[in-house]
Write an enzyme that holds these catalytic residues in place. Structure first.
Site, PDB file in Angstrom:
ATOM      1  N   SER B  66      83.898  52.254   1.393  1.00  0.00           N
ATOM      2  CA  SER B  66      84.803  51.648   0.414  1.00  0.00           C
ATOM      3  C   SER B  66      86.042  52.508   0.202  1.00  0.00           C
ATOM      4  CB  SER B  66      84.092  51.413  -0.909  1.00  0.00           C
ATOM      5  OG  SER B  66      83.716  52.643  -1.487  1.00  0.00           O
ATOM      6  N   HIS B 216      74.523  45.261   7.062  1.00  0.00           N
ATOM      7  CA  HIS B 216      74.036  44.405   5.967  1.00  0.00           C
ATOM      8  C   HIS B 216      73.267  43.218   6.529  1.00  0.00           C
ATOM      9  CE1 HIS B 216      78.150  46.075   5.136  1.00  0.00           C
ATOM     10  NE2 HIS B 216      77.376  46.850   4.395  1.00  0.00           N
ATOM     11  N   GLU B 277      71.775  51.934   4.424  1.00  0.00           N
ATOM     12  CA  GLU B 277      73.024  51.998   3.644  1.00  0.00           C
ATOM     13  C   GLU B 277      72.828  52.941   2.448  1.00  0.00           C
ATOM     14  OE1 GLU B 277      74.011  48.092   2.316  1.00  0.00           O
ATOM     15  OE2 GLU B 277      76.093  48.526   1.883  1.00  0.00           O
ATOM     16  N   ARG B 283      71.776  51.117  -6.018  1.00  0.00           N
ATOM     17  CA  ARG B 283      71.198  52.430  -6.254  1.00  0.00           C
ATOM     18  C   ARG B 283      69.946  52.406  -7.110  1.00  0.00           C
ATOM     19  NH1 ARG B 283      76.021  56.768  -5.742  1.00  0.00           N
ATOM     20  NH2 ARG B 283      77.249  55.546  -4.279  1.00  0.00           N
TER      21      ARG B 283
END
Lengths: 332, 332
Positions: B66, B216, B277, B283
C-alpha cells in the site's frame, strides 16, 4: 414459486440498438423504432423456453445491462434511451404478465445528478408497474468518476427508492476502459466495490429501509467472507450479518456448484435471492456437467444440507420481501 | 518446508514512511533515513513470531504494497523510494537469511514506461539476490489509466523477467479513488481484472516462460470459476487449466476455510501457491475460530480430501517452480 431476480432483455429486437447507435452518432435518421408485438413475442422465446425447462416461474426483467452505456450519451440522450428500453420491457411484461415483472434502467450520465433519475423511476414504478431499478455505480463505464454509493449526492434518489418501496440492483454497464472486460471483470469489480462501500459507510443508518441487490453472487465478497469479517472487525464496524441484514442481498448468479455452495454456506440465507442472469453473460453448456452454466437453479436444487424452508426463502420469499411490489404484480 | 509467497514489510520502521511523506511533499528536509540493524531486527519480530507459531519456514518478502503509491510521485521520486524500500527488504533478508527471501518493488509511475523499471529489477535480482517483483497493473491508484497487462507496452519488462527467470506478483498499491477501499476492493478488483486480461489475450504465446502470481486467492476468479470457464468457451479461448498451466498462479490469501476449500477444489493444484499476506490486510482473530484470520496454513492443514503430495506442491514445490531462484537462495 421460483422467482429469478436477475434477467435482462438481452434478446431485444435489433432495431433498439440500431436506434441507440444512430442516436449516439448524432445521425439525422435516429428515430425511435416501431417494434411490433409479434417481434417482442418472438424475441423472448429463448427466455420463456429456459424458464419452462428450468422451472422458473417468473423473471424480474430489466433492460440489457451492457447496452445502458451511460458513458456514451448525455443526460438527454440517455433519458430517451432509458424510456425506450423501459417501454420495451414493459411491453414484454404486458404480453407475458405471469412470466415477467419489470425493473427499470435509470437515465444516468457522466457528471449527471442521481436526482435526475427520479422522474423516470417514478414513471416506471407508478405508471408501468415496475418493482425496482438497476443503479449504475459507475456511469463513466470503467473510469469510476462518480462518488461512492455512500455519498450524499445519491441521497435524493435513495429517498425516492424508499418512498416507492423499491430496491436497486447495483449493476454497471459496458466498460470503455480497456483494462476491464465487461462481464469478466467490470461487473464483478463493481459488485465487490459496492459491498465495501456499504461496509465502510453508515448509509443504512440514514436509510434503514433502503435495499440493494448485489448481483453476480456478490462479486468477490462471499469467497472472501473471512477477509470482510476481519476488515469489519479491524475497523470496529458491525458484524457483517448485522450490517447487511435488511439492506444488502446477493443473487445466485454463480455458474458452478462449488461457488453456489460457498455462497449458501457463508452468507445468511435471508440475504440470498435466486438469480440466473439468463439469457446473459455466459450462454454455453458446461462440458463438465452437460448443463447450461447459467442454470443456477440446478446447483441449488442438488444441495442436500439446506432444508426446503430455507430454499423457499432463496427461490421466492426473500424476493417478495426485497421487491414487495411483486406481490401485487403477481396477484394481478 | 513451508514457503509463504506473500509477505510485505508492513512493520517497516516509521522513518521510512516519514521520508516518503517528506519526499512527496517536496520538503527540503526529505533525507533518506538512517535505520539501524537493531531497528530492522526489532521490526520483523511480529513476522518471525507468526512464522514460528504457524509453522512457516520462509517468507517471500517484499516492500509494503500500500506504501508503493506509484500515483503519488514522479518517476524519479518513485525510483528513490523503490530503492529505499528494496534496500530495507534486502537488509531483512541479510539479517534473517533462513526466514526471508526478497521480492522487489518496481519504480513505476503514472505515464511512465514499464521499461523504466528494468534497471531496478536487475539491481535487485543480480545484486541483492531477489527472486521476483511486484508489478502494479494500475500505477494511477484506482483510475486505471495504464494499458492492460497484455499490451505490448509491458513487453520490455516481460522480456527482462523471462531473461532473469523471475515471476511478477500482480499487486496494486493504495487507492486514491474514493470508490475503492484498498484492501477491501482495489486489491481484489485488480486480481480479477488481471486474470480476465490474461484470459482474453495471447500474452503467453509471446512469452511462454512468463509467470504471474495473482494474489488474494485470485480475487473473484475461483468463486466464479464456472463463469470464467464459460466465458472462455463462448470466446473460443483455451480451457482455463491449459491457459494458466505454466503462467498464472493463485496464492492462498483467503481468510476463511470455505474460501480456501473452494480454491483448492476448483483450481488445478499446480496453480496454487501458499501465501498468507501476513502481517497485512487483516490483523485480528476470527471470533468464530479463535485463530488469526490470516493464518491460512491452518485452513489447508485441516482439509482431509487432499493428499500430502498435493499439499507439498502448494506449500513448497510450486513456489520453487514459480520462483526458481529461491532454490539457490535457500541453499546459501
Amino acid at each position: 414459486m421460483v422467482i429469478d431476480c436477475h434477467g435482462h432483455y438481452t434478446t431485444v429486437p435489433k432495431e433498439a440498438q440500431a436506434f441507440r447507435d444512430a442516436q449516439i452518432a448524432g445521425r439525422a435518421d435516429a428515430k425511435v423504432p416501431d417494434i411490433t408485438d409479434d417481434q417482442i413475442r418472438e424475441s423472448v422465446q429463448p427466455q420463456l423456453s429456459f424458464q419452462a425447462a428450468r422451472g422458473t416461474d417468473v423473471t424480474i426483467f430489466s433492460p440489457r445491462a451492457s447496452a445502458m452505456a451511460h458513458h456514451a450519451g448525455d443526460a438527454r440522450a440517455n433519458l430517451q434511451w432509458a424510456r425506450l428500453c423501459n417501454d420495451l420491457v414493459h411491453r414484454v411484461c404486458a404480453l407475458f404478465p405471469k412470466q415477467f415483472v419489470g425493473v427499470c434502467q435509470l437515465p444516468q450520465s457522466v457528471g449527471g445528478s442521481p436526482a435526475d433519475c427520479i422522474g423516470e423511476l417514478e414513471r416506471c414504478v407508478n405508471e408501468l408497474g415496475f418493482i425496482g431499478c438497476n443503479l449504475n455505480p459507475d456511469p463513466s463505464g470503467g473510469h469510476w468518476t462518480a462518488p461512492p454509493l455512500t455519498d450524499r449526492a445519491w441521497y435524493p434518489l435513495y429517498e425516492k427508492l424508499v418512498d416507492l418501496d423499491v430496491p436497486a440492483m447495483v449493476h454497471v454497464s459496458a466498460s470503455c476502459n480497456a483494462n476491464f472486460h465487461a462481464t469478466g471483470a467490470h461487473y464483478l469489480n463493481a459488485d465487490t466495490t459496492a459491498f465495501m462501500q456499504f461496509l465502510t459507510g453508515d448509509l443504512f443508518k440514514d436509510f434503514p429501509a433502503l435495499r440493494f441487490v448485489i448481483p453476480h453472487g456478490g462479486g468477490a465478497v462471499p469467497y472472501h467472507w473471512g477477509r470482510y469479517r476481519g476488515l469489519a472487525q479491524d475497523m470496529k464496524r458491525p458484524l457483517l450479518a448485522d450490517l447487511i441484514r435488511d439492506n444488502v442481498f446477493f443473487d445466485t448468479c454463480v455458474y458452478h456448484y462449488p461457488g453456489i455452495e460457498l455462497l449458501l454456506k457463508v452468507v445468511p440465507v435471508g440475504n440470498i435471492v435466486f438469480g440466473s442472469e439468463m439469457v446473459g453473460a455466459v450462454r454455453g453448456i458446461d462440458p463438465e456437467t452437460g448443463h447450461y452454466f447459467d442454470d443456477t437453479k440446478r446447483y441449488i436444487d442438488v444441495i442436500t444440507w439446506m432444508n426446503a424452508a430455507d430454499k423457499a426463502k432463496i427461490f421466492e420469499l426473500n424476493a417478495r420481501r426485497i421487491y414487495p411490489r411483486i406481490n401485487n404484480a403477481l396477484a394481478r
